[in-house]
Design an enzyme around this catalytic site. Sequence first.
Site, PDB file in Angstrom:
ATOM      1  N   CYS A 137      -7.089  -6.556  -3.957  1.00  0.00           N
ATOM      2  CA  CYS A 137      -6.451  -6.864  -2.681  1.00  0.00           C
ATOM      3  C   CYS A 137      -6.075  -5.545  -1.992  1.00  0.00           C
ATOM      4  O   CYS A 137      -5.350  -4.730  -2.568  1.00  0.00           O
ATOM      5  CB  CYS A 137      -5.209  -7.723  -2.857  1.00  0.00           C
ATOM      6  N   ASN A 200     -14.031  -8.630  -2.420  1.00  0.00           N
ATOM      7  CA  ASN A 200     -12.810  -8.953  -1.699  1.00  0.00           C
ATOM      8  C   ASN A 200     -12.988  -8.440  -0.257  1.00  0.00           C
ATOM      9  O   ASN A 200     -14.073  -8.010   0.118  1.00  0.00           O
ATOM     10  CB  ASN A 200     -11.603  -8.289  -2.386  1.00  0.00           C
TER      11      ASN A 200
HETATM   12  C1  LIG Z   1      -6.342 -15.381   4.553  1.00  0.00           C
HETATM   13  C2  LIG Z   1      -7.015 -14.848   3.323  1.00  0.00           C
HETATM   14  C3  LIG Z   1      -6.330 -14.814   2.096  1.00  0.00           C
HETATM   15  C4  LIG Z   1      -6.957 -14.320   0.950  1.00  0.00           C
HETATM   16  N1  LIG Z   1      -6.274 -14.324  -0.237  1.00  0.00           N
HETATM   17  C5  LIG Z   1      -6.898 -13.902  -1.374  1.00  0.00           C
HETATM   18  C6  LIG Z   1      -6.239 -13.963  -2.633  1.00  0.00           C
HETATM   19  O1  LIG Z   1      -5.112 -14.432  -2.765  1.00  0.00           O
HETATM   20  N2  LIG Z   1      -6.918 -13.508  -3.739  1.00  0.00           N
HETATM   21  C7  LIG Z   1      -8.201 -12.995  -3.669  1.00  0.00           C
HETATM   22  O2  LIG Z   1      -8.758 -12.615  -4.696  1.00  0.00           O
HETATM   23  N3  LIG Z   1      -8.852 -12.953  -2.478  1.00  0.00           N
HETATM   24  C8  LIG Z   1      -8.243 -13.375  -1.344  1.00  0.00           C
HETATM   25  N4  LIG Z   1      -8.913 -13.348  -0.151  1.00  0.00           N
HETATM   26  C9  LIG Z   1     -10.296 -12.823  -0.116  1.00  0.00           C
HETATM   27  C10 LIG Z   1     -11.323 -13.956  -0.216  1.00  0.00           C
HETATM   28  O3  LIG Z   1     -11.227 -14.648  -1.447  1.00  0.00           O
HETATM   29  C11 LIG Z   1     -12.763 -13.412  -0.062  1.00  0.00           C
HETATM   30  O4  LIG Z   1     -13.026 -12.489  -1.093  1.00  0.00           O
HETATM   31  C12 LIG Z   1     -12.986 -12.720   1.288  1.00  0.00           C
HETATM   32  O5  LIG Z   1     -12.305 -13.412   2.326  1.00  0.00           O
HETATM   33  C13 LIG Z   1     -14.468 -12.626   1.646  1.00  0.00           C
HETATM   34  O6  LIG Z   1     -15.050 -13.928   1.695  1.00  0.00           O
HETATM   35  P1  LIG Z   1     -15.269 -14.735   3.092  1.00  0.00           P
HETATM   36  O7  LIG Z   1     -15.985 -13.793   4.037  1.00  0.00           O
HETATM   37  O8  LIG Z   1     -16.088 -15.933   2.702  1.00  0.00           O
HETATM   38  O9  LIG Z   1     -13.925 -15.094   3.586  1.00  0.00           O
HETATM   39  C14 LIG Z   1      -8.303 -13.832   1.021  1.00  0.00           C
HETATM   40  C15 LIG Z   1      -8.991 -13.868   2.248  1.00  0.00           C
HETATM   41  C16 LIG Z   1      -8.378 -14.377   3.388  1.00  0.00           C
HETATM   42  C17 LIG Z   1      -9.157 -14.409   4.679  1.00  0.00           C
END
Ligand SMILES: Cc1cc2nc3c(=O)[nH]c(=O)nc-3n(C[C@H](O)[C@H](O)[C@H](O)COP(=O)(O)O)c2cc1C
Length: 321
Positions: A137, A200
């Site tokens: 993160c 991430n």
């Molecule tokens: C609002 C938000 C909260 C997130 N919270 C977490 C989290 O708690 N733990 C984690 O490993 N990744 C977290 N992520 C990252 C997502 O799991 C993912 O890796 C990232 O958004 C890329 O994927 P996407 O383009 O499909 O969203 C978060 C992403 C967003 C947008």
Amino acid sequence: MSSHSGVDLTVDLCGVHLPNPVILASGILGTEAALMERVGRGGAGAVTSKSCSSQPRAGHPNPTVIKWGPGFLNAVGLANPGVEAQVEILRETRRRLADTDVAIIGSIFAETVDGFARVAETLSSAEPDLLEVNISCPNVAHEFGAPFASAPETAAAVTRAVKAATDIPVIVKLSPNVTDIAIIARAVEDAGADAIAAINTVSGMVIDIEAARPVLSNREGGISGPAIKPIAVRSVYRCYEAVSIPIIGIGGVSSGADAIEMIMAGASAVGVGSAVFWGGVGTLGQIAREMAEFMADHGYERVSDMVGLAHRPPALFSDPE
Ligand SMILES: Cc1cc2nc3c(=O)[nH]c(=O)nc-3n(C[C@H](O)[C@H](O)[C@H](O)COP(=O)(O)O)c2cc1C
């Protein structure tokens, strides 16, 4: 088997059966059992809970998430109710999904290596099928100042500590905000990780030029959604060359074609986050159906037939004579 005859979408991820390879990414609707149930019943192969820490965390003040161009910028700051409450959420999720074969992934976070081990041990009592370790993160403080995923030594130290604390297969979630993600991938594999999740969010900033200040209260945040898909595909491709454990490809996936691209880069399964914000709880099922259609059209019988296909050497040019 899917309704597309001859196509089998099931996958085996570290010995865990998934009805299809499309997984709800952590932090997106994984905050409540009822939401995870809806995503599961909407056709997901697995659901990942929001990363939890030893104690409840309030996260950053608003604004924490903004829509930006082809994606989002967020700095939620890992707001979560703490691991004790998360154990109950995962148990409740299991009860709600008991009549399905949707797998459950519990995600953990900590600010220290020892903290990761303790949270892993406690969350394991809820018996998730897999444990995901969020060392990547970009929006919170850590004992070494930078996320553990920033260096092979710290990434490996967390992996070793978590593996010693649980018997549940461990997925380590990596960051794209590094010089060479493949080096980190190899370090966590050597430290005993059972799988890798990549990626991430990508660190970024948006400035409001009228206010002359960054839009997010945390100033910087993580970019997600379609904007980061090529970064994610490239990261998965590089990891596939470096490790032999399975990879969950995450970042910008919002269609079956995106998921297939990730799998051809080397992913064994695919995580979906931001797309749910506009597609709703049925997004993952829709992506799985689109994958099955593509596979039927192109003669692929199993997901494993496509994993890493893009690594084949370029076809030789045939002699025009
Ligand atoms: C609002 C938000 C909260 C997130 N919270 C977490 C989290 O708690 N733990 C984690 O490993 N990744 C977290 N992520 C990252 C997502 O799991 C993912 O890796 C990232 O958004 C890329 O994927 P996407 O383009 O499909 O969203 C978060 C992403 C967003 C947008």
